[in-house]
Motif scaffolding. Structure first.
Motif, mmCIF file in Angstrom:
data_model
loop_
_atom_site.group_PDB
_atom_site.id
_atom_site.type_symbol
_atom_site.label_atom_id
_atom_site.label_comp_id
_atom_site.label_asym_id
_atom_site.label_seq_id
_atom_site.Cartn_x
_atom_site.Cartn_y
_atom_site.Cartn_z
ATOM 1 N N GLY A 142 72.889 56.241 13.454
ATOM 2 C CA GLY A 142 73.263 57.497 14.107
ATOM 3 C C GLY A 142 72.641 57.622 15.485
ATOM 4 O O GLY A 142 73.294 58.085 16.436
ATOM 5 N N TYR A 143 71.373 57.220 15.606
ATOM 6 C CA TYR A 143 70.706 57.285 16.915
ATOM 7 C C TYR A 143 71.300 56.271 17.896
ATOM 8 O O TYR A 143 71.521 56.582 19.073
ATOM 9 C CB TYR A 143 69.204 57.043 16.750
ATOM 10 N N ILE A 144 71.561 55.059 17.416
ATOM 11 C CA ILE A 144 72.108 54.023 18.295
ATOM 12 C C ILE A 144 73.476 54.448 18.825
ATOM 13 O O ILE A 144 73.792 54.242 19.998
ATOM 14 C CB ILE A 144 72.204 52.680 17.544
ATOM 15 N N ASN A 145 74.281 55.054 17.970
ATOM 16 C CA ASN A 145 75.644 55.422 18.369
ATOM 17 C C ASN A 145 75.737 56.697 19.188
ATOM 18 O O ASN A 145 76.814 57.028 19.682
ATOM 19 C CB ASN A 145 76.521 55.566 17.123
ATOM 20 N N SER A 146 74.629 57.417 19.352
ATOM 21 C CA SER A 146 74.741 58.700 20.066
ATOM 22 C C SER A 146 73.647 58.944 21.099
ATOM 23 O O SER A 146 73.794 59.835 21.934
ATOM 24 C CB SER A 146 74.713 59.859 19.062
ATOM 25 N N GLN A 147 72.570 58.159 21.064
ATOM 26 C CA GLN A 147 71.425 58.459 21.920
ATOM 27 C C GLN A 147 71.040 57.336 22.888
ATOM 28 O O GLN A 147 70.481 57.603 23.937
ATOM 29 C CB GLN A 147 70.193 58.768 21.048
ATOM 30 N N THR A 148 71.313 56.099 22.542
ATOM 31 C CA THR A 148 70.704 54.988 23.279
ATOM 32 C C THR A 148 71.598 54.371 24.342
ATOM 33 O O THR A 148 71.181 53.428 25.018
ATOM 34 C CB THR A 148 70.259 53.878 22.302
ATOM 35 N N GLY A 149 72.831 54.861 24.488
ATOM 36 C CA GLY A 149 73.705 54.290 25.511
ATOM 37 C C GLY A 149 74.230 52.939 25.082
ATOM 38 O O GLY A 149 74.878 52.802 24.043
ATOM 39 N N GLU A 311 54.407 55.454 9.275
ATOM 40 C CA GLU A 311 55.549 56.365 9.152
ATOM 41 C C GLU A 311 56.836 55.691 9.598
ATOM 42 O O GLU A 311 57.899 55.867 8.976
ATOM 43 C CB GLU A 311 55.311 57.621 9.987
ATOM 44 N N ASN A 312 56.747 54.883 10.681
ATOM 45 C CA ASN A 312 57.934 54.165 11.147
ATOM 46 C C ASN A 312 58.417 53.159 10.107
ATOM 47 O O ASN A 312 59.630 52.990 9.914
ATOM 48 C CB ASN A 312 57.631 53.447 12.466
ATOM 49 N N LEU A 313 57.477 52.483 9.443
ATOM 50 C CA LEU A 313 57.848 51.558 8.370
ATOM 51 C C LEU A 313 58.555 52.298 7.244
ATOM 52 O O LEU A 313 59.569 51.834 6.713
ATOM 53 C CB LEU A 313 56.602 50.853 7.832
ATOM 54 N N GLN A 314 58.020 53.440 6.901
ATOM 55 C CA GLN A 314 58.615 54.241 5.833
ATOM 56 C C GLN A 314 60.021 54.682 6.215
ATOM 57 O O GLN A 314 60.956 54.607 5.409
ATOM 58 C CB GLN A 314 57.740 55.454 5.543
ATOM 59 N N ARG A 315 60.196 55.141 7.451
ATOM 60 C CA ARG A 315 61.503 55.618 7.909
ATOM 61 C C ARG A 315 62.507 54.472 8.036
ATOM 62 O O ARG A 315 63.713 54.689 7.976
ATOM 63 C CB ARG A 315 61.359 56.343 9.243
ATOM 64 N N THR A 316 62.009 53.262 8.198
ATOM 65 C CA THR A 316 62.878 52.091 8.278
ATOM 66 C C THR A 316 63.356 51.654 6.893
ATOM 67 O O THR A 316 64.535 51.331 6.705
ATOM 68 C CB THR A 316 62.144 50.914 8.965
ATOM 69 N N ALA A 352 58.744 50.789 17.553
ATOM 70 C CA ALA A 352 59.006 50.713 16.114
ATOM 71 C C ALA A 352 59.760 51.931 15.582
ATOM 72 O O ALA A 352 60.064 51.988 14.391
ATOM 73 C CB ALA A 352 57.683 50.549 15.355
ATOM 74 N N GLU A 353 60.076 52.886 16.422
ATOM 75 C CA GLU A 353 60.726 54.102 15.963
ATOM 76 C C GLU A 353 62.200 53.857 15.662
ATOM 77 O O GLU A 353 62.854 53.049 16.326
ATOM 78 C CB GLU A 353 60.601 55.195 17.034
ATOM 79 N N ILE A 354 62.731 54.570 14.671
ATOM 80 C CA ILE A 354 64.142 54.392 14.327
ATOM 81 C C ILE A 354 65.049 54.974 15.406
ATOM 82 O O ILE A 354 66.239 54.667 15.451
ATOM 83 C CB ILE A 354 64.468 55.033 12.960
ATOM 84 N N GLU A 355 64.500 55.810 16.279
ATOM 85 C CA GLU A 355 65.298 56.366 17.380
ATOM 86 C C GLU A 355 65.473 55.348 18.511
ATOM 87 O O GLU A 355 66.245 55.589 19.442
ATOM 88 C CB GLU A 355 64.631 57.627 17.944
ATOM 89 N N ASN A 356 64.774 54.233 18.437
ATOM 90 C CA ASN A 356 64.744 53.254 19.515
ATOM 91 C C ASN A 356 65.759 52.139 19.249
ATOM 92 O O ASN A 356 65.902 51.679 18.118
ATOM 93 C CB ASN A 356 63.337 52.663 19.626
ATOM 94 N N HIS A 357 66.438 51.692 20.314
ATOM 95 C CA HIS A 357 67.452 50.636 20.145
ATOM 96 C C HIS A 357 66.862 49.311 19.689
ATOM 97 O O HIS A 357 67.594 48.426 19.233
ATOM 98 C CB HIS A 357 68.200 50.419 21.472
#
Length: 610
Positions: A142-149, A311-316, A352-357
Motif C-alpha cells: 500500500g505504501y509503495i503504490n501510493s507514497q514512494t513514487g 518493531e520494523n521486523l515485527q511489522r514486516t 527498515a521501515e515498511i513505509e520505505n521503498h
C-alpha cells in the motif's frame, strides 16, 4: 449456463481481479492527488523522470545531483538501468506520473504471479487466490503504490516473481525448453537491472536451485546464474560506482565554493560509494564494513536490534504470520536487503521501515517463502494437509487485512474512510481518539507549509528549456529539463532561482548552518544579474537577466508577530502559544478545537509526534 459455469470455475480468480482493480482505482486517485499537492519532489520521482527525459534527448540516464551537477545516475552511487524499459512508454506519455502508474500496474498485477506460484505449489485455487489477495493487502505494498513514487527496485517485483514461476514450472514438469529458459533469463536480467544490489538476489536464488533443486540441468542453470550475477554485482559496486565518484566529488567542491563554505575532505561525499556512511559503525570502506559486520558480532546485534528495528521486523513479518522463517531455503534470497536495511548505523534514515521503498524486493521473497512454508506444513501433516491449505492461507489473508489497517496502509485507509463517509452521511473525521492514554506516542501528519496555488503559479512561469534552482517539492513538476538543482545549488548560475525560505533539504543532508540560506538570499537580492520576478506564499522567483542597475539596500521587511497567550512546552522546542476549545462537547458529535503551535528554532516542522 456457460456464464454460470465459467463463474463457478473461476470465482477465486475473479475475486482477485476485483481486488486488483480496486487497488488500481484507489492508487490512481491517491497518486494524482499527491502529485497535484506537490508531495512528490525531486527526490525521488523528479530524479527518475529527469533520467528518462534526458535519455530521450540523448543523455543516457543523466540527472542533476544534490550539488547542481549534471551527471550519469551511477555517479550518485546507484545502478538501475531498468529505467530504460520505460523510455518508450514515456516517449508517448511524457509526464512524471507515467512512471508512477507504470510501476503501480506492474506491482498490482504481480498478485497474479503470486496466485500462479501458489497454485503450482499448493494445487488449490482457494489458497492461491487467498495469497494473491493477501499480497495486495500486505501493508508495505500500500505504501509503495501510493507514497514512494517510482523506484527501479519496486518496479522489478513482477520480473523476479515471474522468473521464479517459470523455473518452478520447468522443474516440476522436467521440461526445460529453450523458449522458457530464454524467458527465464530475460526476467532475471530485468530483475538485476532494478538496483545495484539485486544481482545478490539472483546469486542467492541460484544457490537455492543448487541446493534444493537437484539435477544436471538445474545445476548448470544455478552455476550460470551465480556466475553472471556475481560479475554484475562486482562491476556495479567495485568498478562503475567508484569509477564515476569523482564527478560527484567535483560537483560537491564546486557547490561548496558557490555558497562560501570550506570543502570537507572527510565527508561521506568523498567516499567511493556515497551510501557507505550509513554503515559508519563498521568502517568507511567496502572491505572494512564487510569484515567488521562478520567479525564484530556484538556491534552487528546492537545495530540490528537497536532503536525501532525490532518493531520494523515485527511489522514486516506479522502480516505473513512469520511463516517465511519456516522455509529458510527460499527466504535466504532476501538476506541481501535484510542486511542492507538493518545494518545501517546512521540515524534518521528509516531503511527498515515498511513505509520505505527499500523493503520492495523483500516482499516477493516473503510470499514465496510463505507459500513454500504452507506446502511444507501440509506435506508433514498429511492427515489434515488439505485443511492446512485452507486454514493457513485464510489466516495470512486475515492477518494482511488487519495489519493493513493497523499500520495505516494508505490504499486501504483511504478506502475505509471513503466508505465510512458515504455510509454515514453525518460522518466527519474526528481528531480525537478515545482509546489514547497518557504516555501513548502517536504519529501525526507532517505539518504542510506548501502553498499549492503559489507553487503551480511558479511552475507555469518557468520555460521548458530553462535551468532551475528551487525547492525539492517542485522537482517532480519541473523535472522534464536538463537541469533542476535543489536550492541553494546553482543559485548564481541557473536561469531561474526559486527561493522557499522554509525549504532546506540540502542543508539538512550536509549538516550545514541554516543561516547559509539567509546569506545566499541576501546575495541573490543584491545581485545585479538576477531580477525578482514575482513572489507568493513562501516562494520568490528570480530570473537571470543582463546586468542592470539595482538598489543595493535591502527593503524594510514586515514581520508578522502572533500575540502569544501561553507558552506550554509540549515536545522538544515545540510550544503551544494559544488554544480554544468548545464550552460544551457531546460524545459522538464532532467538535472543533483550535491549537496554535510555535517553533522556537528554525528546524523543519516535519515528523513531530504527540
Amino acid at each position: 449456463m456457460k456464464i454460470i459455469k465459467f463463474l463457478r470455475q473461476n470465482i477465486f480468480l475473479i475475486i482477485l481481479f476485483g481486488v486488483i482493480f480496486i487497488n488500481l482505482a484507489v492508487g490512481l486517485r491517491i497518486n494524482v492527488f499527491r502529485y497535484n499537492n506537490f508531495d512528490f519532489g525531486k527526490f525521488d520521482l523528479g530524479n527518475m523522470t529527469q533520467m528518462v527525459w534526458n535519455t530521450l534527448h540523448g543523455r543516457l540516464l543523466y540527472l542533476t545531483d544534490y550539488f547542481g551537477t549534471n551527471l550519469p545516475r551511477w555517479a550518485m552511487s546507484h545502478v538501475d538501468p531498468i529505467l530504460l524499459l520505460f523510455v518508450p512508454i514515456f516517449a508517448v506519455f511524457q509526464h512524471p506520473l507515467t512512471l508512477v502508474f507504470s510501476q503501480m500496474i506492474l506491482i498490482v498485477f504481480s498478485s497474479l504471479i503470486v496466485y500462479k506460484i501458489a497454485l503450482l505449489e499448493l494445487e488449490s485455487k482457494f489458497a492461491a487466490a487467498a495469497l494473491g489477495v493477501a499480497f495486495l493487502f500486505y501493508p508495505a505494498i500500500g505504501y509503495i503504490n501510493s507514497q514512494t513514487g517510482f523506484h527501479g527496485v519496486s518496479a522489478v517485483i513482477p520480473f523476479f516473481l515471474g522468473a521464479f514461476y517459470i523455473f518452478e514450472l520447468m522443474y516440476k514438469s522436467q521440461s526445460f525448453t529453450k523458449r522458457n529458459i530464454i524467458i527465464f533469463w530475460i526476467l532475471l536480467v530485468l530483475t538485476m537491472s532494478g538496483k545495484e544490489q539485486l544481482p545478490l538476489y539472483v546469486l542467492m536464488y541460484g544457490l537455492f536451485i543448487l541446493l534444493c533443486r537437484p539435477g544436471e540441468k538445474t545445476k548448470k542453470i544455478a552455476i550460470s546464474m551465480m556466475g553472471v550475477s556475481l560479475v554484475w554485482f562486482v562491476l556495479a559496486f567495485f568498478v562503475i560506482i567508484p569509477g564515476f565518484a569523482h564527478q560527484r566529488v567535483a560537483g560537491y567542491e564546486e557547490f561548496s565554493r558557490s555558497i562560501g563554505v570550506e570543502v570537507d575532505p572527510k565527508r561521506d561525499i568523498a567516499l567511493p560509494n556515497y551510501f557507505l556512511s550509513r554503515y559508519d559503525a563498521f568502517g568507511d570502506s567496502y572491505l572494512g564494513v564487510i569484515v567488521n559486520v562478520l567479525l564484530d558480532h556484538r556491534m552487528a546485534i546492537r545495530v540490528i536490534f537497536g532503536g525501532e528495528r525490532p518493531e520494523n521486523l515485527q511489522r514486516t513479518f506479522t502480516p505473513v504470520l512469520f511463516l517465511p522463517l519456516l522455509h529458510p531455503g527460499t527466504f535466504m534470497m532476501a538476506v541481501p536487503d535484510m542486511a542492507i536495511n538493518y545494518l545501517t548505523s546512521a540515524g534518521g534514515i528509516g531503511t527498515a521501515e515498511i513505509e520505505n521503498h527499500r523493503i520492495s524486493m523483500i516482499i516477493p521473497v516473503l510470499f514465496i517463502s510463505t507459500i513454500f512454508a504452507i506446502s511444507f506444513i501440509s506435506r508433514n501433516l498429511k492427515k489434515i494437509g488439505d485443511w492446512v491449505k485452507v486454514i493457513l492461507p485464510t489466516a495470512v489473508l486475515i492477518s494482511c487485512v488487519v495489519t493493513a489497517f493497523k499500520y495505516n496502509s494508505p490504499i486501504y485507509l483511504w478506502l475505509e474512510q471513503a466508505v465510512r463517509k458515504r455510509v454515514g452521511a453525518a460522518y466527519e473525521e474526528d481528531p480525537l481518539r478515545e482509546d489514547l492514554k497518557v504516555g501513548d506516542v502517536v504519529k501525526i501528519a507532517d505539518l504542510d507549509n506548501k502553498d499549492v496555488l503559489c507553487s503551480q503559479k511558479m511552475v507555469n512561469m518557468i520555460p521548458d528549456e530553462a535551468s532551475v534552482s528551487g525547492p525539492d517539492y517542485l522537482g517532480a513538476h519541473l523535472s522534464m529539463r536538463e537541469t533542476y538543482a535543489i536550492f541553494p545549488a546553482l543559485w548564481n548560475s541557473a536561469d531561474y532561482v526559486i527561493v522557499d525560505v522554509f525549504s532546506r533539504k540540502i542543508l539538512t543532508i550536509l549538516d550545514l548552518d541554516t543561516n547559509i540560506v539567509r546569506d545566499v538570499v541576501e546575495d541573490l537580492i543584491k545581485s545585479d544579474t538576477y531580477k525578482l520576478t514575482t513572489g507568493c506564499g513562501n516562494l520568490f522567483l528570480f530570473e537571470k537577466v543582463d546586468s542592470y542597475d539595482k538598489e543595493k539596500l535591502l527593503p524594510l521587511q514586515e514581520r508578522y508577530s502572533y500575540p502569544e497567550k501561553y507558552d506550554y512546552k509540549i515536545y522538544s522546542d515545540l510550544n503551544v502559544v494559544d488554544f480554544s476549545v468548545p464550552s460544551e462537547i457531546t460524545r459522538g458529535i464532532p467538535s472543533k478545537a483550535r491549537v496554535v503551535y510555535a517553533k522556537r528554532t528554525n528546524d523543519s516542522l516535519d515528523g513531530y509526534v504527540l
